[in-house]
Write an enzyme that holds these catalytic residues in place. Structure first.
Site, PDB file in Angstrom:
ATOM      1  N   GLY A   1     -35.769  -6.318 -16.640  1.00 22.97           N
ATOM      2  CA  GLY A   1     -35.383  -5.627 -17.868  1.00 22.97           C
ATOM      3  C   GLY A   1     -35.479  -6.565 -19.060  1.00 22.97           C
ATOM      4  N   GLY A   2     -34.456  -6.530 -19.908  1.00 25.55           N
ATOM      5  CA  GLY A   2     -34.454  -7.383 -21.102  1.00 25.55           C
ATOM      6  C   GLY A   2     -34.635  -8.847 -20.751  1.00 25.55           C
TER       7      GLY A   2
ATOM      8  N   GLU B   1     -64.087 -21.708  -6.761  1.00 26.97           N
ATOM      9  CA  GLU B   1     -63.145 -21.475  -7.847  1.00 26.97           C
ATOM     10  C   GLU B   1     -62.464 -20.115  -7.670  1.00 26.97           C
ATOM     11  OE1 GLU B   1     -64.904 -21.465 -11.739  1.00 26.97           O
ATOM     12  OE2 GLU B   1     -62.995 -21.129 -12.748  1.00 26.97           O
ATOM     13  N   ARG B   2     -63.237 -19.126  -7.271  1.00 26.82           N
ATOM     14  CA  ARG B   2     -62.672 -17.782  -7.106  1.00 26.82           C
ATOM     15  C   ARG B   2     -61.656 -17.731  -5.974  1.00 26.82           C
ATOM     16  NH1 ARG B   2     -68.676 -15.615  -8.139  1.00 26.82           N
ATOM     17  NH2 ARG B   2     -68.527 -15.736 -10.412  1.00 26.82           N
TER      18      ARG B   2
ATOM     19  N   PHE C   1     -63.917 -21.705 -24.250  1.00 24.73           N
ATOM     20  CA  PHE C   1     -62.876 -21.401 -23.254  1.00 24.73           C
ATOM     21  C   PHE C   1     -62.823 -22.505 -22.192  1.00 24.73           C
ATOM     22  CE2 PHE C   1     -64.464 -16.824 -24.053  1.00 24.73           C
ATOM     23  CZ  PHE C   1     -63.792 -16.757 -25.261  1.00 24.73           C
TER      24      PHE C   1
ATOM     25  N   ARG D   1     -27.762  -8.898 -10.268  1.00 24.90           N
ATOM     26  CA  ARG D   1     -27.508  -7.992 -11.374  1.00 24.90           C
ATOM     27  C   ARG D   1     -26.824  -6.711 -10.887  1.00 24.90           C
ATOM     28  NH1 ARG D   1     -26.716  -6.706 -16.686  1.00 24.90           N
ATOM     29  NH2 ARG D   1     -27.978  -4.928 -17.345  1.00 24.90           N
TER      30      ARG D   1
END
Lengths: 379, 272
Positions: free
Chosen positions: A339-340, A242-243, A158, A268
């Site tokens: 939404g979409g 870092e935190r 990671f 919208r």
């Protein structure tokens, strides 16, 4: 009257410059970079040229002395295009370099720091292993002394910028079991025996992440950072910073979600009225803003305390959780409000929604943060 | 060689405009540096520096007419690389362009500058007057709307290219002179100074100030003058009688058919 207890005109002037850099060099390309799974290496040099990579690092090695708020606002502005990947990748030296600048020898600093701050070399930090991440005291990668070299064997996973890093700051076991046997080594990316595998992720697409394998890598003994078997404290100090930065990223990303949701809700119309006139939407937006306000207040106060030389470990752990929970909430609600449109790739809130988990896990998982805070509180 | 560059603060053009008492309300405005002045400073820097060695061949002085306590915008220009600043302490919102031009002309004379570089206009009032007025007051040659500038060091002149309706016009203005800058002057190869190689490619746009530049800017000298120091009476011959927002647009109508549209255009809109 000043607008903030913490930000000065100088901070604001710097913010304006960073914002211009982001608008000029990052925002127009971020969608393509995310889809491509990488951003161009030249971006490091461009950021280095205007001094963004050197913020908070010593002037003697090409950096610029800065306080926590310069670093915080730099993180915030880099978050505005809505990609944590660009922040993690471009600024991976932000976690990889401090062990060298804080504890390394002058020769080590001279050799590695200037070229990284100029953006010529990429720097990564490698602590987490396949066997465990937060349990640093039990890491298994070994560095065995052999004359004037160490022989490194093991693996790390990671690792942000792991595929491209030219300089890797690696936590290794040089001594016995537990935290007293841990050291940090600077390992060059072209060291024979080092191989890398890319990892595909839920989010942070434009930042490369890798598993690194060290198979009998010979590393000069001079590349030891600080004293042998005394690396644990440096790793932990690094985690604290870092935190704080991860909390800054989370809150800045939450702010992007709020801004995007407000802009969409104004525009919208549903059933003849703008969304923003609907009480249920208005209250969602206020709830998002309310959480951001609380988290930001704690972030600014703790940034100030760390600047004063304090080590509020429990508070930083709790802040990280508050901030990432705030981001998770805001990302969820922003996608819902859009939404979409919020489910479509290339939309900032869709991207941020996929990035909530990495911040709640990376740099110390939520559960680890609580346990560490509990211990600090003497519970 | 000394280059004087005018710089102005303006209300953030990205913010929505507020109106109060028949005027634009700037009481809560965020003040930002005028964009065209950033082009002017960038032009001056490219004229002054050897881009390779970073050595300077001219001094750059930025000058602003503004209340002395509100000179934060000057920091940005000093952080970009200007050498020092001059502030003429006056309420710029109460001055007309002629008064500002007189103050700038006064600073130009006091400094003994060789070249005045201005943005072609400020984004707030879009007057496009000050550079031309200063040239008139000082009887200096001017090349306005520069899209390209080449310093002819032997001829002690600036060769300025400017876009006109039917092409690009090139003017040669002997120093001392005035140049006002247009957008194209910050393209990668628009400015040549005879020192930096002609094929050198700059980043497009005005340079960004680094954090180190911002820190250093605070240490640079900024001289503060009063209009009286320049023998100028600051004032305005123009008074604003009122500023009002444009009337809100009426809502549109959705029509059922082309016939209805034509009828409404003829009878309601009366445009047919």
């Amino acid at each position: 009257m000043p607008a903030s207890l913490f930000y000065t005109d100088e901070h604001e002037a710097f913010r304006t410059q960073v914002r211009k850099f982001v608008e000029r060099e990052i925002s127009p390309h971020i969608e393509a970079w995310e889809e491509a799974g990488a951003f161009p290496r030249e971006l490091y040099a461009k950021a280095g040229e205007v001094g963004l990579l050197g913020v908070g690092f010593p002037e003697a090695y090409g950096g610029t002395e800065a306080d926590g708020f310069h670093k915080l606002l730099l993180t915030e502005e880099l978050c505005r295009p809505g990609s944590g990947g660009i922040v993690a990748g471009l600024m991976s030296h932000g976690i990889g370099l401090p062990p060298i600048t804080n504890m390394g020898s002058d020769a080590l600093k001279e050799e590695y720091v200037p070229s990284i701050l100029r953006g010529e070399k990429i720097c990564a930090l490698a602590v987490t292993e396949p066997s465990g991440g937060s349990d640093v005291a039990n890491l298994r990668t070994t560095a065995r002394r052999d004359g004037d070299h160490y022989i490194v064997d093991g693996s790390k996973t990671f690792i942000t910028s792991g595929m491209r890093a030219d300089v890797i700051t690696v936590a290794v076991r040089t001594g016995g079991e537990g935290m007293g046997g841990i050291s940090m080594l600077v390992i060059d990316g072209d060291t024979p025996g080092l191989t890398r595998t890319p990892l595909k992720k839920m989010g942070w697409w434009c930042s490369d992440t890798a598993t690194l394998y060290f198979d009998g890598c010979r590393v000069r003994a001079e590349n030891l950072i600080g004293q042998e078997n005394e690396g644990f404290r440096g790793i932990m100090q690094n985690f604290n910073n870092e935190r704080l930065m991860l909390a800054g990223m989370a809150i800045a990303s939450a702010q992007v979600c709020l801004d995007e949701a407000i802009a969409y809700a104004r525009d919208r119309e549903t059933f003849g009225r703008p969304l923003i006139k609907r009480q249920v939407i208005r209250h969602k937006l206020v709830d998002m803003a309310q959480r951001i306000q609380s988290a930001r207040a704690a972030l600014e106060l703790l940034t100030w305390r760390v600047d004063q030389g304090q080590w509020p470990i429990a508070e930083v752990c709790m802040l990280k959780n508050t901030a990432t929970q705030c981001m998770e909430h805001c990302a969820k609600e922003a996608v819902q409000i859009l939404g979409g449109a919020g489910y479509i790739r290339g939309v900032k809130v869709e991207r941020i929604y996929r990035e909530t988990k990495v911040l709640a896990i990376g740099g110390g998982a939520e559960e680890i943060m609580k346990e560490l805070a509990a211990r600090q509180m003497g519970l | 060689m000394k280059i004087l560059v005018t710089v102005k603060r303006i209300p953030d053009p990205d913010a929505s405009v507020k109106f109060a008492n028949g005027a634009v309300d700037t009481s809560s405005a965020k003040w930002v540096p005028n964009e065209f002045d950033q082009y002017a400073v960038e032009t001056a820097l490219r004229l002054a520096e050897d881009a390779k060695s970073k050595k300077r061949h001219a001094e750059i002085v930025v000058c602003s007419v503004c209340p002395a306590a509100q000179r934060q915008h000057i920091t940005t220009f000093l952080a970009m690389g200007a050498d020092r600043g001059v502030v003429v302490d006056a309420d710029d919102t109460a001055l007309d362009s002629q008064a500002v031009a007189k103050l700038i002309a006064g600073v130009f004379k006091k400094e003994g500058a060789d070249l005045l570089v201005c943005g072609k206009l400020s984004q707030d009032t879009e007057g496009n007057e000050v550079g031309q007025r200063v040239a008139g007051l000082l009887d200096l040659p001017i090349a306005s709307f520069a899209g390209g500038v080449t310093w002819d060091q032997d001829g002690k002149a600036m060769v300025v290219s400017r876009e006109v309706d039917d092409g690009v016009e090139t003017k040669k203005v002997p120093l001392p002179s005035v140049i006002t800058c247009d957008l194209r002057v910050v393209l990668p190869q628009s400015v040549k100074n005879g020192v930096t190689p002609d094929d050198y490619t700059y980043n497009e746009g005005p340079r960004l100030a680094s954090l180190r530049g911002i820190t250093m800017a605070k240490r640079k000298k900024v001289e503060q003058l009063k209009p009286a120091d320049l023998d100028v009476e600051a004032g305005s011959a123009i008074s604003n009688t009122g500023v009002n927002p444009p009337p809100a647009r009426a809502a549109g109508q959705i029509v059922e058919s082309v016939e209805q549209l034509v009828e409404k255009l003829a009878t309601e809109a009366k445009v047919l």
